[in-house]
Design a protein around this motif. Structure first.
Motif, mmCIF file in Angstrom:
data_model
loop_
_atom_site.group_PDB
_atom_site.id
_atom_site.type_symbol
_atom_site.label_atom_id
_atom_site.label_comp_id
_atom_site.label_asym_id
_atom_site.label_seq_id
_atom_site.Cartn_x
_atom_site.Cartn_y
_atom_site.Cartn_z
ATOM 1 N N GLU B 192 51.438 64.641 50.169
ATOM 2 C CA GLU B 192 51.559 63.735 51.313
ATOM 3 C C GLU B 192 52.339 62.489 50.959
ATOM 4 N N ASP B 193 52.881 62.448 49.765
ATOM 5 C CA ASP B 193 53.726 61.305 49.442
ATOM 6 C C ASP B 193 54.913 61.805 48.612
ATOM 7 N N ALA B 335 47.993 59.461 47.411
ATOM 8 C CA ALA B 335 49.284 58.993 46.942
ATOM 9 C C ALA B 335 49.150 58.469 45.529
ATOM 10 N N GLU B 336 50.190 58.657 44.714
ATOM 11 C CA GLU B 336 50.130 58.182 43.342
ATOM 12 C C GLU B 336 50.718 56.785 43.237
ATOM 13 N N GLY B 337 50.644 56.074 44.343
ATOM 14 C CA GLY B 337 51.014 54.670 44.305
ATOM 15 C C GLY B 337 52.498 54.402 44.423
ATOM 16 N N GLY B 338 52.886 53.762 45.541
ATOM 17 C CA GLY B 338 54.211 53.197 45.680
ATOM 18 C C GLY B 338 55.382 54.152 45.742
ATOM 19 N N ARG B 399 53.495 57.675 54.918
ATOM 20 C CA ARG B 399 52.208 57.336 54.310
ATOM 21 C C ARG B 399 51.157 58.433 54.495
ATOM 22 N N GLY B 400 51.545 59.562 55.017
ATOM 23 C CA GLY B 400 50.621 60.683 55.142
ATOM 24 C C GLY B 400 49.697 60.582 56.335
ATOM 25 N N PRO B 401 49.075 61.715 56.683
ATOM 26 C CA PRO B 401 48.199 61.739 57.843
ATOM 27 C C PRO B 401 46.819 61.163 57.537
ATOM 28 N N ALA B 402 46.572 60.763 56.299
ATOM 29 C CA ALA B 402 45.252 60.253 55.930
ATOM 30 C C ALA B 402 44.849 59.083 56.807
ATOM 31 N N ALA B 403 45.813 58.206 57.080
ATOM 32 C CA ALA B 403 45.535 57.037 57.908
ATOM 33 C C ALA B 403 44.996 57.458 59.277
ATOM 34 N N VAL B 404 45.573 58.525 59.800
ATOM 35 C CA VAL B 404 45.152 59.004 61.113
ATOM 36 C C VAL B 404 43.746 59.610 61.018
ATOM 37 N N LEU B 405 43.542 60.391 59.983
ATOM 38 C CA LEU B 405 42.259 61.079 59.816
ATOM 39 C C LEU B 405 41.104 60.108 59.624
ATOM 40 N N ASP B 406 41.394 58.959 59.014
ATOM 41 C CA ASP B 406 40.344 57.983 58.770
ATOM 42 C C ASP B 406 39.636 57.556 60.048
#
Lengths: 110, 416
Positions: B192-193, B335-338, B399-406
């Motif tokens: 996702e990143d 994400a492995e950062g940045g 930034r991936g769908p994680a933000a949405v899933l949260d």
């Protein structure tokens, strides 16, 4: 196999190092014969650095024993490693060749 | 399962042949080397002759197990003979001293050491043949059960870090058929990143190139012509990184320096280029059946530094034996950062150069020092490359769908 020979005051120590097999046995036989020719008839074979012995090695020891006895001497063994002890036991030769704890003690009593 | 057993049998045949060949050579050499110990030398010579015969039988198609068994039996018999010979001498010596500790079988006139001891004393470990250490190692290797190597069911190809593709190719070569099934049957996690994705793609490329070097489909037995082309195409496509360098360098050089990449624009050039380009695009549209392939085109160009890296690391791995430095894809999608600047600076540099060359080209046309048609063609080409490379920036910002899933707490995944 390497062979270390050390003549003491009233006996000689011969120490085979490594594997005492068909390849090394002739060397041991020759060294034993030479000691007997030189008059060292009381021999200790120090087995503390002998990693392995097979039937040829045993043959050399027994052959040496016979020659030494015929020369009015003796051949004794000292400090066999576990690998060597187990072969001596399997062949019942532990009853012929009594193992002394160290080369120094082999002729100590006599 | 079939793959595993076929692989096992193949390996076994190979290793048996190898071992027998080594045995033959070694026994001959050792027999000569120990000529001063006649008993041993003679046994080694006999074993040598028998091994040579067995190797010939094996090549004629006799089963490995039988051939190896014969050699081992001969080795054991040789051991026994040497041992009994030594024992007889010892016994004679002891008897002459009148000191016989071992039992004697009167009828046979032979020394009796119980069977278990005899077996132990002539077994591989204590075998008088073991005087020649290399022979011991060889006898160990001739054990057909190969206790330390056997993997009777080896269901996956292990020549590559993309074992799925390598395995599929092996199955195809055995005559298995595969079909495309256009329906979602399983869902898997994807990176996702950008950083994780770049690592994953590098490994795909490395794994595929490993197969190309180790088990090339063009010469692999059992594949059909179409399969050969398909698999080779997959591998070949990872060489695109080098071509991309030319694609990008050409317009930059033309717009900045006025150097033509090819010395024939007009009819000569387009007669060759256009059919290739159009057929390619039409074929893409046809086989994709309505799915969009633009993203694929973007990545095949935009990941050019990765493809090049894959080429030299895989070459170093397969040919020179250097480790690949395998990194497992994170499966938690974190994400492995940045932004991985170190990984994408070549693309960003090329984009900057392309933009600058557009400005310089436009300026030179206005000044009249550059040809109008040439600049137009190159400008279109530069825009195409820029659009393709822009996927890197898009990906770096993603930034991936994680933000949405949260936000959808309590939501559960179900899989069919």
């Amino acid at each position: 196999m390497d062979l270390k020979v050390n003549k003491m005051r009233n006996y000689a120590v011969i120490a085979p190092q490594g594997r005492l097999t068909a390849v090394g046995a002739p060397t041991l036989r020759q060294a034993l014969e030479r000691l007997l020719e030189q008059g060292s008839v009381r021999i200790v074979v120090d087995l503390s650095e002998t990693a392995f012995i097979d039937s040829s090695g045993l043959g050399a020891l027994i052959g040496g024993l016979k020659s030494a006895r015929l020369a009015q001497g003796d051949l004794r063994i000292a400090a066999p490693t576990p690998a060597v002890s187990s072969v001596l036991k399997l062949t019942n030769l532990d009853k012929v060749l009594r193992a002394y704890p160290t080369a120094e003690t082999a002729y100590h009593a006599s | 399962m079939q793959l595993g057993i076929v692989g096992y049998v193949h390996d076994l045949q190979e290793s048996t042949k190898r071992t027998l060949r080594a045995a033959e050579k070694l026994l001959g050499r050792e027999a000569k080397r120990h000529h001063n110990i006649p008993e041993l030398s003679e046994e080694l010579q006999q074993l040598h002759a028998l091994t040579a015969e067995s190797l010939a039988d094996f090549r004629r198609g006799e089963p490995a197990a039988e051939v190896v068994y014969r050699v081992q039996e001969a080795a054991t018999a040789a051991s026994r003979r040497l041992f009994e010979n030594d024992l007889a001498t010892m016994y004679a010596d002891l008897e002459s001293l009148g000191h016989v500790p071992v039992q004697r079988d009167e009828e046979l006139g032979a020394v009796v050491i119980d069977q278990a001891s005899l077996d132990a004393l002539t077994a591989q470990e204590h075998s008088p043949l073991g005087a020649v250490e290399s022979v011991v190692a060889l006898l160990e290797q001739l054990r057909v059960d190969r206790p330390d190597e056997a993997q009777p069911v080896q269901p996956l190809a292990t020549i590559s870090i993309t074992e799925d593709m390598a395995t599929a190719m092996q199955m195809h070569s055995m005559g298995w058929r595969s079909v495309y099934h256009h329906e979602v049957l399983a869902r898997g996690l994807a990176p996702e990143d950008l950083n994780t994705m770049l690592k994953q793609r590098l490994r795909w490329a490395q794994g595929t190139l490993q197969v190309m070097l180790r088990d090339n489909p063009l010469v692999k037995k059992g594949l059909s012509a179409g399969q050969r082309l398909m698999y080779f195409g997959t591998m070949w496509s990872y060489l695109a990184g080098f071509a991309a360098l030319a694609y990008m360098a050409a317009p930059i050089m033309y717009l900045m320096l006025g150097v033509m990449p090819v010395n024939a624009w007009s009819v000569e050039f387009f007669a060759r280029f256009l059919p290739y380009f159009l057929i390619n695009q039409i074929l893409f549209i046809y086989v994709a059946r309505g799915m969009r392939t633009w993203r694929g085109q973007q990545y095949s160009l935009a990941l050019f530094p990765l493809w090049i890296k894959a080429c030299w690391t895989t070459f170093a791995n397969v040919v020179l034996g250097k480790p690949l430095g395998f990194v497992v894809t994170r499966k938690d999608g974190k994400a492995e950062g940045g932004v991985p600047w170190r990984e994408i600076w070549p693309q960003l540099t090329v984009m900057a150069l392309l933009a600058i060359s557009l400005i310089i080209g436009a300026t030179r046309v206005m000044l009249g020092t550059l040809d109008g048609t040439g600049t137009l063609v190159n400008t279109v080409w530069v825009i195409y490359i820029l659009l393709a490379l822009s996927v890197i920036i898009q990906a770096a910002r993603y930034r991936g769908p994680a933000a949405v899933l949260d936000h959808t707490e309590g939501d559960t995944w179900t899989s069919k």
